[in-house]
Design an enzyme around this catalytic site. Structure first.
Site, PDB file in Angstrom:
ATOM      1  CB  THR A  98      -0.836   0.079   1.263  1.00 18.73           C
ATOM      2  OG1 THR A  98      -1.800  -1.124   1.393  1.00 18.73           O
ATOM      3  CG2 THR A  98      -1.574   1.019   1.146  1.00 18.73           C
TER       4      THR A  98
ATOM      5  CD  GLN B 254      -2.114 -11.291  -4.581  1.00 19.57           C
ATOM      6  OE1 GLN B 254      -1.926 -12.490  -4.418  1.00 19.57           O
ATOM      7  NE2 GLN B 254      -2.782 -10.637  -3.594  1.00 19.57           N
TER       8      GLN B 254
ATOM      9  CG  HIS C 194       1.607  -9.315   4.081  1.00 21.52           C
ATOM     10  ND1 HIS C 194       0.181  -9.758   3.733  1.00 21.52           N
ATOM     11  CD2 HIS C 194       1.760  -8.023   3.364  1.00 21.52           C
ATOM     12  CE1 HIS C 194      -0.308  -8.586   3.253  1.00 21.52           C
ATOM     13  NE2 HIS C 194       0.367  -7.683   3.090  1.00 21.52           N
TER      14      HIS C 194
ATOM     15  CB  THR D   4      15.584   4.180  12.277  1.00 19.27           C
ATOM     16  OG1 THR D   4      15.755   5.521  12.940  1.00 19.27           O
ATOM     17  CG2 THR D   4      16.686   3.174  12.617  1.00 19.27           C
TER      18      THR D   4
ATOM     19  CB  CYS E   6      -7.861  -3.713   1.432  1.00 18.30           C
ATOM     20  SG  CYS E   6      -6.612  -4.806   1.457  1.00 18.30           S
TER      21      CYS E   6
HETATM   22  N1  PLP Z   1      -1.444  -4.719  -4.291  1.00 15.66           N
HETATM   23  C1  PLP Z   1      -2.161  -6.103  -4.340  1.00 15.66           C
HETATM   24  C2  PLP Z   1      -2.442  -6.376  -5.802  1.00 15.66           C
HETATM   25  C3  PLP Z   1      -2.680  -6.783  -3.177  1.00 15.66           C
HETATM   26  O1  PLP Z   1      -3.315  -7.986  -3.258  1.00 15.66           O
HETATM   27  C4  PLP Z   1      -2.518  -5.931  -2.129  1.00 15.66           C
HETATM   28  C5  PLP Z   1      -2.917  -6.768  -0.911  1.00 15.66           C
HETATM   29  O2  PLP Z   1      -3.967  -7.577  -0.842  1.00 15.66           O
HETATM   30  C6  PLP Z   1      -1.670  -4.690  -1.966  1.00 15.66           C
HETATM   31  C7  PLP Z   1      -1.275  -4.017  -3.088  1.00 15.66           C
HETATM   32  C8  PLP Z   1      -1.637  -4.157  -0.797  1.00 15.66           C
HETATM   33  O3  PLP Z   1      -0.594  -4.827   0.211  1.00 15.66           O
HETATM   34  P1  PLP Z   1      -0.363  -4.537   1.567  1.00 15.66           P
HETATM   35  O4  PLP Z   1      -1.246  -5.117   2.409  1.00 15.66           O
HETATM   36  O5  PLP Z   1       1.127  -5.137   1.726  1.00 15.66           O
HETATM   37  O6  PLP Z   1      -0.205  -3.050   1.754  1.00 15.66           O
END
Ligand code: PLP
Length: 378
Positions: free
Chosen positions: A70, A178, A198, A234, A320
């Site tokens: 993000t 992804q 993650h 940092t 999200c």
């Molecule tokens: N971009 C894609 C294609 C994602 O699937 C995700 C998370 O689901 C993100 C961005 C955002 O990742 P993060 O949760 O590490 O901010």
């Protein structure tokens, strides 16, 4: 519990946890400090960064450590748009983007930028001819996801790169979140690329933005030069070490992991397609890790809760996004609002077992019989 939501979050690998703890124990200094402890941390940070760059074919590029994809997407999109505003304010993207991309674009639109979204074909891919038509001398950015999180569609990044060679003022940002561990991912030829460990065995709270060295961006966070001019604070040495291990494992084990997931995915697709009311929304050539489907006449949220009541974890849209609206990605490929409202996603990992697949199919059958018996759209 049967966990089938690996595209939302993937458990961390033991080796990643060990690497994080070892780095925490071994380095006490701030990598920005000019004393022996700081120098040792800085030297280690440099080794880690070089290794990450080589794993992503990003030699000579800048590796910017972020808190996740993000932040990486926001930094790249807003940073490129703001730095390039004297060249133009036109941006092209797709309806398949994660909220961190589409949200950044909405923000920029409110600041006076013009955003065009490409049409998506029935195969889930962008229309390259339309991209050529939409590109203008004032287009400063094309932002596209390599693999979208809802359908698992693979976008033609190589072709997009070649189209953009005639537009030297237009940067290409690729969200590879992804794609890592699912496809071979190389940074060369791109301007910026984001990812989040993650999603492939790394730790939450870490992410990367890779940036071509000469590309100028406005930083998102102001104050303090760190390992990069574009992200102060940092340096998180132990997290960076964990990112390197997760990435190395994902790259080294990719082929074997994809083989395993492809088998399980094929089995699931075959079994699910046998149900008359099931429609598989993910295109046949999507990454095997993601299967998006709809059960006709049953809202995705309803099917998800029925599965959850029986201990199965799947997701509706991206983890999200807010509930209520139909999936933009499924709507784009199916052009069917009711089908989009019925859609939900199974996502697999190399950790998924044959036994879990069989148990899932058993539970699915139970939910299907219960929920499709009703006449109304429930
Ligand atoms: N971009 C894609 C294609 C994602 O699937 C995700 C998370 O689901 C993100 C961005 C955002 O990742 P993060 O949760 O590490 O901010």
């Amino acid at each position: 519990m049967i966990y089938l939501d690996y595209a939302a979050n993937h458990p961390s690998e033991e080796a990643v946890l060990r690497r994080f703890c070892e780095a925490e124990r071994s380095f006490c200094g701030n990598a920005n400090s000019s004393h022996p402890a700081g120098e040792a941390a800085r030297a280690e940070m440099e080794i880690i960064t070089l290794s990450i760059a080589s794993l992503l074919d990003a030699g000579g590029a800048e590796i910017i450590y972020t808190s996740g994809a993000t932040e990486a997407n926001n930094t790249a999109i807003k940073g490129i748009a703001r730095a390039g505003r004297h060249l133009g304010k036109h941006i092209i993207s797709t309806p398949l983007e994660h909220a961190s991309v589409s949200g950044s674009l909405t923000y920029l639109q409110e600041q006076g930028y013009e955003i065009d979204l490409l049409d998506i074909g029935r195969d889930g891919k962008i229309d390259l001819d339309q991209l050529k038509e939409l590109l203008r001398p004032d287009t400063v950015l094309v932002a596209v996801t390599a693999v979208d999180s809802e359908l698992g569609t693979i976008q033609p990044v190589e072709e997009i790169k070649s189209v953009l060679t005639s537009f030297p003022d237009c940067a290409l940002h690729v969200d590879a979140t992804q794609a890592i561990g699912r496809l071979p991912v190389a940074f060369s030829g791109l301007d910026t690329m984001s990812l989040a460990p993650h999603k492939f065995g790394g730790l939450n709270g870490s992410g990367l933005l890779i940036k071509k060295s000469r590309l100028v961006m406005e930083p998102l966070l102001n104050g303090g030069v760190s390992t990069s001019l574009y992200r102060g604070g940092t340096p998180a040495l132990s997290l960076a070490a964990s990112v390197e291990t997760a990435l190395r494992l994902a790259v080294e084990n990719r082929e074997a992991n994809v083989r395993k997931v492809t088998e399980l995915s094929g089995e699931l697709r075959k079994a699910l397609s046998a149900y008359p009311k099931v429609r598989i929304n993910s295109p046949a050539d999507a990454v095997p890790h993601i299967i998006n489907l709809s059960v006709e006449g049953v809202k995705g949220t309803r099917f998800q809760s029925a599965l959850a009541e029986r201990g199965v974890c799947v997701s509706v849209k991206s983890a999200c996004s807010s509930d209520g609206a139909p999936s933009r990605a499924v709507l784009a490929v199916s052009r069917d609002r009711r089908n989009a409202l019925s859609s939900w996603r199974i996502s697999l990992s190399y950790r998924t077992t044959e036994q879990e697949v069989q148990e899932f199919l058993h539970v699915f059958d139970d939910c299907y019989q219960e929920l499709t018996g009703k006449r109304s759209f429930s």
